[in-house]
Design an enzyme around this catalytic site. Structure first.
Site, PDB file in Angstrom:
ATOM      1  N   LYS A  66       0.820  -1.206   0.020  1.00  0.00           N
ATOM      2  CA  LYS A  66       0.213   0.053  -0.130  1.00  0.00           C
ATOM      3  C   LYS A  66       0.956   1.333   0.208  1.00  0.00           C
ATOM      4  O   LYS A  66       1.836   1.355   0.687  1.00  0.00           O
ATOM      5  CB  LYS A  66      -0.841   0.017   1.239  1.00  0.00           C
ATOM      6  CG  LYS A  66      -1.765   1.181   1.396  1.00  0.00           C
ATOM      7  CD  LYS A  66      -3.227   0.733   0.534  1.00  0.00           C
ATOM      8  CE  LYS A  66      -4.026   1.975   0.441  1.00  0.00           C
ATOM      9  NZ  LYS A  66      -3.663   2.924  -0.886  1.00  0.00           N
ATOM     10  N   LYS A  90       5.311   2.708   8.518  1.00  0.00           N
ATOM     11  CA  LYS A  90       4.062   3.583   8.955  1.00  0.00           C
ATOM     12  C   LYS A  90       2.996   2.748   9.071  1.00  0.00           C
ATOM     13  O   LYS A  90       2.182   2.761  10.139  1.00  0.00           O
ATOM     14  CB  LYS A  90       3.814   4.486   7.615  1.00  0.00           C
ATOM     15  CG  LYS A  90       2.766   5.583   7.865  1.00  0.00           C
ATOM     16  CD  LYS A  90       2.615   6.293   6.536  1.00  0.00           C
ATOM     17  CE  LYS A  90       3.808   6.975   6.046  1.00  0.00           C
ATOM     18  NZ  LYS A  90       3.388   7.750   4.791  1.00  0.00           N
ATOM     19  N   LYS A 102       5.421   2.227  -2.886  1.00  0.00           N
ATOM     20  CA  LYS A 102       5.381   3.585  -3.381  1.00  0.00           C
ATOM     21  C   LYS A 102       5.687   3.722  -4.758  1.00  0.00           C
ATOM     22  O   LYS A 102       6.285   2.907  -5.646  1.00  0.00           O
ATOM     23  CB  LYS A 102       6.322   4.384  -2.675  1.00  0.00           C
ATOM     24  CG  LYS A 102       6.184   5.788  -2.664  1.00  0.00           C
ATOM     25  CD  LYS A 102       4.920   6.118  -1.786  1.00  0.00           C
ATOM     26  CE  LYS A 102       5.001   7.740  -1.419  1.00  0.00           C
ATOM     27  NZ  LYS A 102       4.416   7.865  -0.042  1.00  0.00           N
ATOM     28  N   THR A 186      -4.457  12.924   6.002  1.00  0.00           N
ATOM     29  CA  THR A 186      -3.140  12.922   6.412  1.00  0.00           C
ATOM     30  C   THR A 186      -2.928  14.111   7.491  1.00  0.00           C
ATOM     31  O   THR A 186      -2.393  14.041   8.624  1.00  0.00           O
ATOM     32  CB  THR A 186      -2.103  13.165   5.307  1.00  0.00           C
ATOM     33  OG1 THR A 186      -2.497  12.143   4.248  1.00  0.00           O
ATOM     34  CG2 THR A 186      -0.784  13.173   5.537  1.00  0.00           C
ATOM     35  N   ASN A 217      -1.794  19.642  -0.315  1.00  0.00           N
ATOM     36  CA  ASN A 217      -2.813  18.942   0.459  1.00  0.00           C
ATOM     37  C   ASN A 217      -2.873  18.812   1.824  1.00  0.00           C
ATOM     38  O   ASN A 217      -3.649  19.430   2.587  1.00  0.00           O
ATOM     39  CB  ASN A 217      -3.189  17.658  -0.279  1.00  0.00           C
ATOM     40  CG  ASN A 217      -4.358  16.895   0.411  1.00  0.00           C
ATOM     41  OD1 ASN A 217      -5.450  17.562   1.039  1.00  0.00           O
ATOM     42  ND2 ASN A 217      -4.148  15.712   0.884  1.00  0.00           N
TER      43      ASN A 217
END
Ligand code: GLU
Length: 411
Positions: A66, A90, A102, A186, A217
């Site tokens: 992910k 994480k 990623k 986030t 963002n």
């Protein structure tokens, strides 16, 4: 030192602190799969360009790979490797059943038309198709990628498979199966942790000045959420520079001004605010510096000049290991990326569950679940920081590595 070596240095530090099994360290020191693609795109002028793209799958012992993908000129294999490893860590810090990956494409999306970005995205999907899927690897937004791009991604993958496969990607628009709260997640996750951190120190939002580096963002949302809670955001920046103001700014005004004038440097009340360079912004006097831009922003050169009391890392890897050491000596406490920005992937996980059940939660329900996960992770990290008498970063790695060791011992 490459970014991936920075990541390994952080992992190794925590590994020796907790006496991590050597085999576990060995496994984590290299991604499981690295994919490099050359993406053809028909440009609006009829020419054909090739863009270099990557997807790195670091580890899936805790669940499917992910992690987001970014569109940026600075993307390279070492960067994507580092970012993929941070995703593994994480997800383990917050204890969600996902692994780490990623992706990225070497491109400045600001130089492309919307049609060109769509064709780039769709062709990237075609090349990644053999290695992604709702149970295998689920991409998401990252730097310069957003819900619209995720919608194209899901649509292209579904076309390739001949059926609805929206679960291949998270961070989609609400109309196309996205989750409420995902775009703010986030920042929201980081704000939940900062709230806990300052509350335990008996510091009130109204007494807290904040400087935010990065107005994408995460930074923009953080500035808005913090302001709503009463914190005083007195400085913001983007890639062109920043402003610092005598009084708190209104992030919503800054946002619409940035949309009109392309950068925050042209915003804020001129009687109250002055323009600063990106370098100066990092050295401003403030209580909390929020790093929400790119990696390697605080280095051994500028870390000695930082005057903030606390740092919240919403970006991935904004502080180099040398700078980390300097900041530790200066007693500047850092809430590390692998904890502070894990809210994004946590709500991505909720999006996956909602897509699988075809049952969608309200924003309140999402935020409640997010808060519970973030606060629990914060408490675990704090306990480890006390146990090992170490920094929050080392403690967050210790928390994650402990979980990964347990899973990897089943191998
Ligand atoms: N790109 C985000 C991150 O770095 C989110 C990843 C995801 O939602 O999968 O954590």
């Amino acid at each position: 030192m490459s970014l991936f070596n920075n990541t390994l240095a952080q992992i190794e530090k925590a590994a020796s602190l907790i006496g991590l099994n050597e085999d576990v360290l060995h496994i984590l020191s290299e991604p499981q799969r690295k994919v490099e693609v050359s993406i053809p795109v028909r440009m609006d002028d009829g020419s054909l360009r090739l863009f270099e793209g990557f997807r790195v799958q670091h580890n899936n012992v805790c669940g499917p790979y992910k992690g987001g993908f970014r569109y940026h000129t600075q993307v390279d294999m070492e960067e994507v490797k580092a970012l993929s490893a941070w995703m593994t860590i994480k997800c383990a810090v917050v204890g969600i059943p996902l692994g780490g990956a990623k992706g990225g494409v070497v491109v400045n999306p600001k130089e492309l038309s919307e049609g060109e970005i769509e064709r780039l995205t769709r062709n990237y999907v075609r090349l990644l198709e053999p290695v992604i899927g709702p149970d295998m690897d689920i991409p998401a937004p990252d730097v310069n990628t957003n819900a619209k791009i995720m919608d194209w991604f899901a649509d292209e993958y579904s076309k390739l498979k001949g059926k609805d496969m929206k679960g291949v990607v998270t961070g989609k628009s609400l109309e196309n199966g996205g989750s409420k709260g995902r775009s703010a997640a986030t920042a929201q996750g980081g704000v939940y942790i900062l709230d806990e951190f300052l509350r335990e120190k008996d510091i009130k939002p109204e007494e807290t000045t904040i400087v935010v580096q990065g107005f994408g963002n995460a930074g923009e949302t953080a500035a808005r959420l913090l302001t709503e809670e009463g914190y005083k955001v007195v400085g913001v920046s983007d890639s062109q520079g920043g402003i610092v103001c005598a009084h708190a700014v209104n992030p919503e005004e800054i946002s619409s001004c940035k949309t009109d004038k392309s950068s925050v440097v042209h915003c804020g009340d001129p009687a109250d605010c002055r323009r600063v360079t990106n370098e100066d912004l990092l050295e401003l006097e403030c209580d909390v510096l929020v790093l929400a831009a790119m990696e390697n922003q605080l280095t051994k050169e500028n870390a000695p000049l930082v005057k903030a009391k606390y740092i919240l890392e919403l970006a991935n890897g904004p502080i180099t290991p040398e700078a980390d050491e300097t900041l530790k000596q200066k007693n500047i406490c850092i809430i590390p990326d692998i904890l502070a920005n894990a809210g994004g992937v946590t709500v991505s996980y909720f999006e996956m569950l909602q897509n699988a059940d075809n049952n969608y939660l309200s924003e309140e329900e999402i935020n409640e679940k997010l808060k519970e996960i973030m606060v629990t992770a914060w408490q675990e990290v704090k306990t480890n920081a006390e146990k090992y008498e170490c920094t929050l970063r080392e403690a967050a790695y210790a928390t994650a590595l402990g979980r990964l060791e347990e899973k990897l011992s089943e191998l």
